[in-house]
Design a protein around this motif. Structure first.
Motif, short mmCIF file in Angstrom:
data_model
loop_
_atom_site.label_atom_id
_atom_site.label_comp_id
_atom_site.label_asym_id
_atom_site.label_seq_id
_atom_site.Cartn_x
_atom_site.Cartn_y
_atom_site.Cartn_z
N THR A 2 -27.98 5.92 -15.81
CA THR A 2 -27.28 7.12 -15.35
C THR A 2 -26.73 7.87 -16.55
O THR A 2 -25.81 7.39 -17.21
CB THR A 2 -26.14 6.75 -14.40
OG1 THR A 2 -26.65 5.99 -13.30
CG2 THR A 2 -25.45 8.01 -13.88
N PRO A 3 -27.29 9.04 -16.88
CA PRO A 3 -26.82 9.80 -18.05
C PRO A 3 -25.46 10.42 -17.79
O PRO A 3 -25.12 10.76 -16.65
CB PRO A 3 -27.89 10.87 -18.23
CG PRO A 3 -28.45 11.07 -16.85
CD PRO A 3 -28.38 9.73 -16.17
N THR A 4 -24.67 10.58 -18.84
CA THR A 4 -23.36 11.22 -18.73
C THR A 4 -23.22 12.28 -19.82
O THR A 4 -23.88 12.20 -20.87
CB THR A 4 -22.23 10.20 -18.89
OG1 THR A 4 -22.23 9.71 -20.25
CG2 THR A 4 -22.40 9.02 -17.93
N MET A 54 -29.35 18.85 -22.15
CA MET A 54 -28.80 17.84 -21.26
C MET A 54 -29.82 17.48 -20.18
O MET A 54 -29.95 16.31 -19.80
CB MET A 54 -27.51 18.33 -20.62
CG MET A 54 -26.88 17.36 -19.61
SD MET A 54 -26.40 15.78 -20.35
CE MET A 54 -26.01 14.79 -18.91
N LEU A 55 -30.58 18.47 -19.69
CA LEU A 55 -31.60 18.18 -18.70
C LEU A 55 -32.69 17.28 -19.28
O LEU A 55 -33.15 16.35 -18.61
CB LEU A 55 -32.22 19.48 -18.18
CG LEU A 55 -33.36 19.34 -17.17
CD1 LEU A 55 -32.88 18.59 -15.93
CD2 LEU A 55 -33.93 20.70 -16.79
N TYR A 72 -32.30 15.17 -21.73
CA TYR A 72 -31.71 13.83 -21.89
C TYR A 72 -31.65 13.11 -20.55
O TYR A 72 -31.94 11.92 -20.46
CB TYR A 72 -30.31 13.95 -22.50
CG TYR A 72 -29.61 12.62 -22.61
CD1 TYR A 72 -30.00 11.70 -23.57
CD2 TYR A 72 -28.58 12.27 -21.72
CE1 TYR A 72 -29.37 10.46 -23.66
CE2 TYR A 72 -27.96 11.04 -21.81
CZ TYR A 72 -28.35 10.14 -22.78
OH TYR A 72 -27.73 8.91 -22.86
N ARG A 73 -31.28 13.84 -19.51
CA ARG A 73 -31.23 13.25 -18.18
C ARG A 73 -32.60 12.69 -17.78
O ARG A 73 -32.70 11.59 -17.24
CB ARG A 73 -30.75 14.28 -17.17
CG ARG A 73 -30.66 13.77 -15.73
CD ARG A 73 -30.16 14.84 -14.79
NE ARG A 73 -28.81 15.23 -15.13
CZ ARG A 73 -27.72 14.58 -14.74
NH1 ARG A 73 -27.83 13.51 -13.97
NH2 ARG A 73 -26.52 14.99 -15.09
N GLU A 83 -33.29 8.88 -16.77
CA GLU A 83 -33.50 8.62 -15.34
C GLU A 83 -34.96 8.45 -14.93
O GLU A 83 -35.25 7.76 -13.95
CB GLU A 83 -32.92 9.78 -14.51
CG GLU A 83 -31.41 9.86 -14.50
CD GLU A 83 -30.93 10.99 -13.61
OE1 GLU A 83 -29.77 10.94 -13.19
OE2 GLU A 83 -31.73 11.92 -13.34
#
Length: 254
Positions: A103-105, A130-131, A133-134, A138
Motif C-alpha cells: 500500500t503506497p503512501t 505519485m500515480l 509510484y502507486r 500496487e
C-alpha cells in the motif's frame, strides 16, 4: 483464444535502446505480461529462473552479443556478514522494520522522490509521479509486501507510535516459493554513510532465515557496472548460468 492459450505466456522483445549500465552498448528485453489468469506456478517459475518483475511485467535481458547481466541470489543459511556489514548493522541499530501489504503512501513517495532526485536523476524513474509510484507498488499478481524502516526515538516507550517515527528506508519485495525477491528499495539520500542499502539486504536475509526460505534474490549483477558491484559482497551466493544456478563462495574470484 483458448483457455490454455490464455494461461501460456506470450513473449515480446523491446526495441534496442542505450544500456543504462554499460556505456556504448544497447539493451533489449524479453518480456511477458503477468495476469491473474496465469498459473501461480508459472509466474513463480519465471521469477526463480532469471526473470525480474516490474509491476505486472516479467522481463529478462535479451541483448545481442552481451551476457553481462547475471541473476544473483544469496544462500541464506550459509551467509555470514563481513566486518563492514556488521558495521552497517550497528549504525542502523535504532531502526525498526515493519512489513505491510503493498500500500503506497505519500510519505513513502516523498522519500522515493528524494532518493531518485539525489541518486538517479538521469535514470528511467526520474519523471515518476505519485500515480506511477502507486502502480509500482500496487500492480502485482503475486504475494508482495513493503518493509518500512523507521528510526525509533530514544524516548519512545513502545512500537505503537511506529508510523510517527522518521521514515528512513523502504523495500518492495515479492515472496516466492523458495525465497524473497527484492524488487526495489530506496532510502534517505542524505545518510549515505549509514549503509542503509546494505542494511536492508542484511535485514531481509535475516527475515528469510526466520521464515525458512533458502534464498534472497538481488536481481542482476552486471559485470563491469560499478552500480551493481555491491551485490558481489553477499556470499555465498548463486549466479544463474546458461543451464543452472552456480555457486560462488567467499573464496571464489569475482
Amino acid at each position: 483464444m483458448t483457455e490454455q492459450q490464455k494461461k501460456f505466456p506470450e513473449f515480446y522483445v523491446t526495441a534496442p535502446q542505450p544500456c543504462p549500465y554499460l556505456p556504448g552498448r544497447l539493451e533489449r528485453k524479453l518480456f511477458t505480461h503477468l495476469t491473474h489468469d496465469k498459473p501461480a506456478e508459472l509466474v513463480d517459475r519465471l521469477l526463480t529462473t532469471g526473470f525480474r518483475r516490474s509491476q505486472n511485467i516479467a522481463y529478462v535481458p535479451y541483448c545481442e552479443g552481451c551476457q553481462a547481466c547475471v541473476s544473483v541470489r544469496v544462500i541464506v543459511d550459509e551467509f555470514r556478514p563481513d566486518r563492514s556489514m556488521r558495521r552497517a548493522s550497528a549504525k542502523n541499530s535504532t531502526l525498526v522494520a515493519r512489513r505491510t501489504s503493498p500500500t503506497p503512501t505519500p510519505e513513502q513517495f516523498r522519500l522515493f522522490r528524494a532518493y531518485i532526485d539525489a541518486r538517479h536523476s538521469d535514470g528511467g524513474m526520474a519523471d515518476m509521479t505519485m500515480l506511477d509510484y502507486r502502480m509500482m507498488v500496487e500492480d502485482t499478481v503475486i504475494e508482495t509486501f513493503v518493509t518500512e524502516y523507521r528510526e525509533k526515538p530514544k524516548d519512545a516507550g513502545s512500537d505503537l507510535d511506529f508510523e510517527s517515527w522518521p521514515l528512513k528506508a523502504v523495500a518492495l519485495c515479492d515472496r516466492l516459493t523458495d525465497g524473497i525477491s527484492m524488487v526495489y528499495s530506496f532510502y534517505e539520500p542524505d545518510e549515505v554513510d549509514a549503509g542503509l542499502g546494505t542494511y536492508m539486504i542484511l535485514e531481509h536475509i535475516a527475515f528469510a532465515r526466520r521464515i525458512g526460505l533458502p534464498y534472497v534474490y538481488l536481481g542482476y549483477w552486471i559485470d563491469g557496472s560499478r552500480k551493481m558491484a555491491y551485490k558481489t559482497r553477499f556470499k555465498p551466493q548463486e549466479r544463474l548460468g546458461p543451464d543452472r544456478w552456480e555457486r560462488i563462495s567467499s573464496d571464489d574470484d569475482i
